[in-house]
Motif scaffolding. Structure first.
Motif, PDB file in Angstrom:
ATOM      1  N   TYR B  25       0.827  -1.205   0.000  1.00  0.00           N
ATOM      2  CA  TYR B  25       0.000   0.000   0.000  1.00  0.00           C
ATOM      3  C   TYR B  25       0.864   1.260   0.000  1.00  0.00           C
ATOM      4  O   TYR B  25       1.961   1.291   0.545  1.00  0.00           O
ATOM      5  CB  TYR B  25      -0.935  -0.001   1.218  1.00  0.00           C
ATOM      6  CG  TYR B  25      -1.909  -1.169   1.172  1.00  0.00           C
ATOM      7  CD1 TYR B  25      -2.804  -1.285   0.113  1.00  0.00           C
ATOM      8  CD2 TYR B  25      -1.911  -2.157   2.157  1.00  0.00           C
ATOM      9  CE1 TYR B  25      -3.689  -2.362   0.042  1.00  0.00           C
ATOM     10  CE2 TYR B  25      -2.785  -3.233   2.092  1.00  0.00           C
ATOM     11  CZ  TYR B  25      -3.672  -3.335   1.034  1.00  0.00           C
ATOM     12  OH  TYR B  25      -4.532  -4.395   0.960  1.00  0.00           O
ATOM     13  N   CYS B  26       0.332   2.343  -0.587  1.00  0.00           N
ATOM     14  CA  CYS B  26       1.065   3.601  -0.655  1.00  0.00           C
ATOM     15  C   CYS B  26       1.184   4.199   0.747  1.00  0.00           C
ATOM     16  O   CYS B  26       0.333   3.958   1.606  1.00  0.00           O
ATOM     17  CB  CYS B  26       0.323   4.608  -1.523  1.00  0.00           C
ATOM     18  SG  CYS B  26      -0.043   4.046  -3.183  1.00  0.00           S
ATOM     19  N   CYS B  29      -1.953   5.545   3.020  1.00  0.00           N
ATOM     20  CA  CYS B  29      -3.195   4.886   2.599  1.00  0.00           C
ATOM     21  C   CYS B  29      -3.874   4.254   3.811  1.00  0.00           C
ATOM     22  O   CYS B  29      -3.211   3.706   4.688  1.00  0.00           O
ATOM     23  CB  CYS B  29      -2.880   3.809   1.575  1.00  0.00           C
ATOM     24  SG  CYS B  29      -4.334   2.866   1.082  1.00  0.00           S
ATOM     25  N   HIS B  31      -5.888   1.636   3.770  1.00  0.00           N
ATOM     26  CA  HIS B  31      -6.084   0.181   3.670  1.00  0.00           C
ATOM     27  C   HIS B  31      -5.363  -0.520   4.830  1.00  0.00           C
ATOM     28  O   HIS B  31      -5.892  -1.462   5.426  1.00  0.00           O
ATOM     29  CB  HIS B  31      -5.523  -0.355   2.350  1.00  0.00           C
ATOM     30  CG  HIS B  31      -6.519  -0.397   1.218  1.00  0.00           C
ATOM     31  ND1 HIS B  31      -7.722  -1.054   1.300  1.00  0.00           N
ATOM     32  CD2 HIS B  31      -6.473   0.140  -0.035  1.00  0.00           C
ATOM     33  CE1 HIS B  31      -8.384  -0.924   0.144  1.00  0.00           C
ATOM     34  NE2 HIS B  31      -7.651  -0.198  -0.680  1.00  0.00           N
ATOM     35  N   CYS B  59      -7.011  -2.404  -4.942  1.00  0.00           N
ATOM     36  CA  CYS B  59      -5.716  -2.298  -4.269  1.00  0.00           C
ATOM     37  C   CYS B  59      -5.526  -3.386  -3.216  1.00  0.00           C
ATOM     38  O   CYS B  59      -4.400  -3.755  -2.903  1.00  0.00           O
ATOM     39  CB  CYS B  59      -5.546  -0.911  -3.650  1.00  0.00           C
ATOM     40  SG  CYS B  59      -5.006   0.272  -4.895  1.00  0.00           S
ATOM     41  N   ASN B 129     -13.212   4.792  -0.914  1.00  0.00           N
ATOM     42  CA  ASN B 129     -12.247   5.890  -1.068  1.00  0.00           C
ATOM     43  C   ASN B 129     -12.576   6.771  -2.272  1.00  0.00           C
ATOM     44  O   ASN B 129     -11.738   7.519  -2.762  1.00  0.00           O
ATOM     45  CB  ASN B 129     -10.809   5.353  -1.142  1.00  0.00           C
ATOM     46  CG  ASN B 129     -10.599   4.388  -2.296  1.00  0.00           C
ATOM     47  OD1 ASN B 129     -11.438   4.277  -3.184  1.00  0.00           O
ATOM     48  ND2 ASN B 129      -9.476   3.701  -2.288  1.00  0.00           N
ATOM     49  N   GLY B 133      -8.533   3.075  -7.061  1.00  0.00           N
ATOM     50  CA  GLY B 133      -7.121   3.240  -6.721  1.00  0.00           C
ATOM     51  C   GLY B 133      -6.220   2.431  -7.637  1.00  0.00           C
ATOM     52  O   GLY B 133      -5.289   2.945  -8.255  1.00  0.00           O
ATOM     53  N   CYS B 220      -7.273   7.886  -0.449  1.00  0.00           N
ATOM     54  CA  CYS B 220      -6.370   7.391  -1.479  1.00  0.00           C
ATOM     55  C   CYS B 220      -5.504   8.574  -1.903  1.00  0.00           C
ATOM     56  O   CYS B 220      -5.760   9.216  -2.914  1.00  0.00           O
ATOM     57  CB  CYS B 220      -7.159   6.848  -2.660  1.00  0.00           C
ATOM     58  SG  CYS B 220      -6.124   6.373  -4.066  1.00  0.00           S
ATOM     59  N   PRO B 221      -4.481   8.889  -1.092  1.00  0.00           N
ATOM     60  CA  PRO B 221      -3.677  10.069  -1.400  1.00  0.00           C
ATOM     61  C   PRO B 221      -3.075  10.010  -2.807  1.00  0.00           C
ATOM     62  O   PRO B 221      -2.995  11.044  -3.490  1.00  0.00           O
ATOM     63  CB  PRO B 221      -2.570  10.075  -0.336  1.00  0.00           C
ATOM     64  CG  PRO B 221      -2.856   8.951   0.603  1.00  0.00           C
ATOM     65  CD  PRO B 221      -4.064   8.217   0.137  1.00  0.00           C
ATOM     66  N   THR B 222      -2.714   8.825  -3.250  1.00  0.00           N
ATOM     67  CA  THR B 222      -2.106   8.705  -4.580  1.00  0.00           C
ATOM     68  C   THR B 222      -3.113   9.059  -5.668  1.00  0.00           C
ATOM     69  O   THR B 222      -2.853   9.895  -6.535  1.00  0.00           O
ATOM     70  CB  THR B 222      -1.583   7.270  -4.782  1.00  0.00           C
ATOM     71  OG1 THR B 222      -0.704   6.962  -3.698  1.00  0.00           O
ATOM     72  CG2 THR B 222      -0.848   7.122  -6.104  1.00  0.00           C
ATOM     73  N   GLY B 223      -4.278   8.432  -5.612  1.00  0.00           N
ATOM     74  CA  GLY B 223      -5.303   8.677  -6.631  1.00  0.00           C
ATOM     75  C   GLY B 223      -5.871  10.084  -6.536  1.00  0.00           C
ATOM     76  O   GLY B 223      -6.249  10.673  -7.550  1.00  0.00           O
TER      77      GLY B 223
HETATM   78  S1  SF4 Z   1      -3.594   3.742  -4.898  1.00  0.00           S
HETATM   79 FE1  SF4 Z   1      -4.808   4.664  -3.287  1.00  0.00          FE
HETATM   80  S2  SF4 Z   1      -6.032   2.994  -2.399  1.00  0.00           S
HETATM   81 FE2  SF4 Z   1      -4.377   2.100  -3.599  1.00  0.00          FE
HETATM   82  S3  SF4 Z   1      -2.744   1.706  -2.108  1.00  0.00           S
HETATM   83 FE3  SF4 Z   1      -2.323   3.691  -3.058  1.00  0.00          FE
HETATM   84  S4  SF4 Z   1      -3.319   5.145  -1.710  1.00  0.00           S
HETATM   85 FE4  SF4 Z   1      -4.156   3.155  -1.204  1.00  0.00          FE
END
Ligand code: SF4
Ligand SMILES: Cc1ncc(C[n+]2csc(CCOP(=O)(O)OP(=O)(O)O)c2C)c(N)n1
Lengths: 356, 261
Positions: B25-26, B29, B31, B59, B129, B133, B220-223
């Motif tokens: 996981y990022c 996140c 999760h 994810c 989220n 993701g 989901c900080p990345t998305g």
């Molecule tokens: S993409 Fe988003 S939901 Fe998936 S692991 Fe990274 S932060 Fe979490």
């Protein structure tokens, strides 16, 4: 056990029960619905799991889940429902859990109709989902054979941890014939060591079809291919009649094979050297027996209730050693012996003079 | 200093139900938080050795490699059907699905509605989220109106893409559902409340009371293309107004169960 008058769909269901099926999940569709209905009555009676799913998509995934517990499980459907199950079947193949699927085929494409057909041959034998695999496919031509092949299907599924499809056309599903059911096998008590049962006193078991890296996935594919090679070597089955001196060999499976057999019999009675070759395993295709016949016969005639699907397999085996002709009816039309006899007669007359 | 060590009290350790492995996981996140809460609950209820988990496509696809329980990985959206198959054969095991919003509220809508309709005795942990993701941040069924994603570059247009779906509210209307609640993972207080809900959901299953689901608002900080603190703040300011926290269905039996202990 005595012979009794049994409807094909009921026989398919009861044979699975006798084979110790522990869970059944399905969705109504003609012409297989009596199978599901029989299960809905019998399975709860016996304390086993029956569930009418919300769709074939759900049904096959329920089957997948139940199979992960190491239980004998089954679903049944007809052509459009089998189309919907493709993704689930692929996950099942990729997870190597044993599953039995009955397909009582009907006319297509699309909603088509509810008449008997063999138009699912490509769909069921070529892969039944994405990826590199073939399920084992068994094609009965009578109610008795449907019973015997369902019994075999569960054993093969367990033995190879693989999908086994029993493909009957609507005629086999709907007709009544005298047949004998095997004795009741109890539901298996012990679970295989790979099964998901709760990680009590052992490291957790996991079942998945996910392999992220290319090389490990290639290796898994190699493993699957090796398994299928073993299946090819050990499980080919067919029924042959009058092939030993045949100059023309008729190839057909299921109802088409059975109708063709009557036509072949008449031709034989009239002195024509015609033989009948009826594949019982559609995958693995019975090439070990068919191939030598290509050196002996002058021609082959493939009869199917579709536009010509199994004929490709016959041509692959014959490899140009003899002409392979095709006769098919589509859309739910079942050929009658007379029309096949006429085709046989025509072809036979055109064969080169014998002795050459 | 030595004496301080002697009196040290262990207050935080890896739950037995989580394997000692790195997750993918990022950073930031939620999760991971959700995993930990589930694992703590399985430990506290003493059910780790009879639990079977079903991971989704999303994810959390590898969740079966993180939990120290028997586990499998379903096709996209089909975890509830798989869980049904497992539970019907092994009714005395504890079966749970772990699903994202694309998995549960788009492709798998039929399956989740029907486990609830049947009152299937399983537990679902639903990670909302508001985005896809795993595939790189596309619009989810739960994406908020105006929210920018890679497949709604001008912000989600409700005239084009419809409205975000509120699954807890929807599923609460099924008689088979025993316990349906929405919690959030954006701060410590809410995380503690989330854990209590997860525990009650599993307890409901242990008592055979029917379908239980805990929806967890997640980041989901990345998305979302935000830093983790920004993401937590965005969740609180934008998601909670649209997805109010609360209990949407608590059957009488579950209510009685909650009072015990
Ligand atoms: S993409 Fe988003 S939901 Fe998936 S692991 Fe990274 S932060 Fe979490
Ligand atoms: C049948 C199918 N369609 C599409 C995909 C591609 N896919 C993988 S994950 C995913 C979205 C998952 O999003 P979500 O459920 O919200 O979980 P998250 O990744 O956000 O945790 C999609 C569309 C797939 N694997 N299978």
């Amino acid at each position: 056990m005595a012979r009794e008058l049994l409807k094909g769909n009921v026989a398919l269901a009861e044979a699975a029960i006798r084979a110790g099926v522990e869970a059944y999940f399905g969705y109504p569709i003609t012409p297989q619905t009596e199978l599901l209905e029989h299960m809905s009555k019998r399975m709860p009676e016996l304390g086993r799991a029956f569930l009418q799913a919300e769709s074939e998509v759900a049904a096959i995934n329920m089957v997948y889940g139940a199979a992960c517990t190491g239980a004998r499980v089954m679903t049944s459907s007809s052509s459009p429902g089998i189309s919907l199950m493709q993704e689930g079947l692929s996950y099942i193949a990729g997870s190597e859990v044993p599953v039995v699927v009955v397909d009582v085929m009907r006319g297509g494409p699309g909603l088509g109709n509810i008449q008997p057909s063999q138009a699912d041959y490509f769909q069921v034998t070529r892969s039944a989902g994405h990826g590199n695999y073939h399920p084992i496919v068994l094609g009965p031509a009578s109610v008795q054979e449907a019973i015997d092949l369902v019994t075999l299907a569960f054993d093969l599924a367990d033995k190879y941890r693989h999908i086994v499809s029993v493909v009957a056309d609507g005629l086999i599903g709907q007709m009544m014939e005298p047949a004998e059911l095997p004795p009741m096998q109890p539901v298996r008590q012990e679970r295989p060591d790979w099964a998901l049962t709760g990680a009590k006193g052992r490291p957790p078991n996991t079942i998945a079809s996910l392999v992220l890296q290319a090389e490990p996935l290639e290796n898994f594919n190699k493993h699957l291919q090796a398994k299928m090679q073993r299946i090819k070597e050990n499980e080919q089955r067919q029924l042959e009649m009058w092939t030993e001196d045949a100059r023309l060999i008729v190839v057909g499976y299921g109802t088409a094979g059975r109708v063709a057999q009557s036509a072949v019999k008449r031709a034989r009675d009239e002195g024509m050297k015609v033989g009948m070759f009826r594949p019982i395993t559609l995958w693995p295709f019975p090439e070990k027996r068919l191939s030598p016949l290509a050196d002996q016969a002058n021609a082959f005639l493939v009869v199917e209730m579709n536009a010509g699907q199994m004929v490709d397999d016959v041509r692959l085996v014959v490899e140009g050693r003899a002409p392979v002709e095709f006769y098919g009816r589509m859309g739910g039309v079942v050929p009658v012996p007379e029309e096949i006899y006429d085709v046989i007669r025509d072809l036979y007359d055109k064969l080169p003079a014998s002795g050459g | 200093m030595t004496t301080a060590v002697m009196t040290e009290k262990l207050v935080y350790k890896r739950p037995q139900a989580l394997l000692d492995v790195e997750t993918h996981y990022c950073p930031g996140c939620t999760h991971g938080i959700a995993h930990r809460l589930i694992a703590e609950v399985l430990d506290e209820l003493g059910i780790r050795e009879r639990t079977i988990g079903v991971a989704p496509v999303g994810c959390a696809v590898f969740a079966y490699e993180y939990f120290n329980v028997d586990g499998t990985e379903a096709a996209h959206g089909r975890a509830p059907a798989m869980a049904t198959g497992i539970k019907r054969v092994l009714p005395d095991r504890i079966v749970f699905t772990y699903q994202g919003d694309g998995d549960l509220a788009a492709i798998g809508t039929a399956e989740i509605v029907h486990v609830a309709v049947r009152g299937e005795n399983i537990t679902t942990i639903f990670i909302n989220n508001a985005i896809y993701g795993m595939t790189g941040g596309q619009m989810a069924p739960t994406t908020l109106p105006g929210q920018v994603t890679t497949s709604s570059p001008g912000g989600r247009s409700v005239s084009l893409a419809g409205y975000p779906v509120r699954m807890s509210e929807l599923l609460a209307n099924t008689p088979g559902a025993a316990y349906i609640v929405r919690r959030s993972l954006h701060n410590v207080k809410e995380i503690n409340r989330a854990k209590k809900a997860i525990k009650l959901a599993f307890r409901a299953q242990m008592e055979g009371l029917g379908f239980s689901m805990v929806e967890l608002l997640s980041v989901c900080p990345t998305g979302w293309k935000m830093t983790p603190p920004e993401a937590m703040q965005w969740l609180e300011e934008h998601m909670i107004p649209h997805y109010p926290l609360g209990d949407y269905k608590v059957s009488d039996e579950v209510r009685a169960l909650a009072k015990r202990r």
